[in-house]
Design a protein around this motif. Sequence first.
Motif, PDB file in Angstrom:
ATOM      1  N   ILE A  42       0.787  -1.181   0.292  1.00  0.00           N
ATOM      2  CA  ILE A  42      -0.280   0.081  -0.082  1.00  0.00           C
ATOM      3  C   ILE A  42       0.889   1.210  -0.035  1.00  0.00           C
ATOM      4  N   LEU A  43       1.947   1.292   0.821  1.00  0.00           N
ATOM      5  CA  LEU A  43       2.736   2.403   0.903  1.00  0.00           C
ATOM      6  C   LEU A  43       3.465   2.562  -0.491  1.00  0.00           C
ATOM      7  N   LEU A  76       2.710  13.085   2.981  1.00  0.00           N
ATOM      8  CA  LEU A  76       2.533  12.068   2.022  1.00  0.00           C
ATOM      9  C   LEU A  76       3.806  12.143   1.125  1.00  0.00           C
ATOM     10  N   ILE A  77       4.487  13.262   0.834  1.00  0.00           N
ATOM     11  CA  ILE A  77       5.637  12.971   0.222  1.00  0.00           C
ATOM     12  C   ILE A  77       7.045  12.944   0.986  1.00  0.00           C
ATOM     13  N   ALA A  78       6.845  13.207   2.257  1.00  0.00           N
ATOM     14  CA  ALA A  78       8.061  12.841   3.083  1.00  0.00           C
ATOM     15  C   ALA A  78       7.893  11.697   3.856  1.00  0.00           C
ATOM     16  N   ILE A 113      11.316   3.854   4.694  1.00  0.00           N
ATOM     17  CA  ILE A 113      12.099   2.916   4.023  1.00  0.00           C
ATOM     18  C   ILE A 113      13.464   2.817   4.871  1.00  0.00           C
ATOM     19  N   SER A 114      13.946   4.278   5.213  1.00  0.00           N
ATOM     20  CA  SER A 114      15.184   4.184   5.857  1.00  0.00           C
ATOM     21  C   SER A 114      15.137   3.525   7.335  1.00  0.00           C
TER      22      SER A 114
END
Length: 265
Positions: free
Chosen positions: A100-101, A133-135, A141-142
């Motif tokens: 979903i991400l 949403l952009i950040a 992930i990191s």
Amino acid sequence: MTTGSAMDWLERTWRPALLLVAFLALWQVVTATGLIAPYLVPSPGDTLDVLVGKWPYIWQHTWVTTYETVLGFVIAAVVGVLAAVAMVYSGTVEKTLYPILLFAQVIPKIAIAPLFVVWLGFGLGPKVLVAVLIAFFPVVISMVTGLKSVDTEMLELASTMGGGPLKTFVKIRFPASLPHLFSGLKVAVTLAVTGAVVGEFVGANEGLGFVILQANGNLDTPMLFAGLIVMSVVGVVLFVLLELAERFVLPWHVSRRGSAVTTTI
């Protein structure tokens, strides 16, 4: 600042500073010789005149965008870290949430930003939501990468010594993930600036996005360039602040890679 640190800082900054001077010189030559019409690309002098002469107006809108950026970034960081922890400690959550991400990440945010305006109105909400949403994705992930990169032997040792999941997380997993997390945060904060401005493009009556959009509509290229420059400066300042925080929280990590080209301080 000691002599050694001053020399290190000079060594890291003289090349980008020289490149910036060369770019400004080329910009001045192109505009002064008339190769490009002034209504398309203003001269550095005209842009500086707008920055100085209309600074109160620009600062007012800069503060709005900065507030939206910081708020969106903080929300993305907190939710992203919590989501990453849940994904690492639960295979079911990871298998459910990760696709979903990924799907949400590939959707162009500027394409769905008008929906946020319809749902949330023209206030603060849509700008912050786009920034979040952009950040959000780089933080998740990191953090997931950092939590999974811990040496398994270290985790087994903690388990044999009676360390429970919570204590292992606090003492081992989370500290070991911080270098990865800060890398993601530095990417996320610059993206949050873009997200806030994109939200302002769609519907706003204040902020740097509003300034840039108005200047573009009026063919006021000096103001447009001034807005773009200030927007870039905001992103750079926030990035440097995170590097300072990283240096304070992880002195061992920063000193180990102090000569890396990605270090700006």
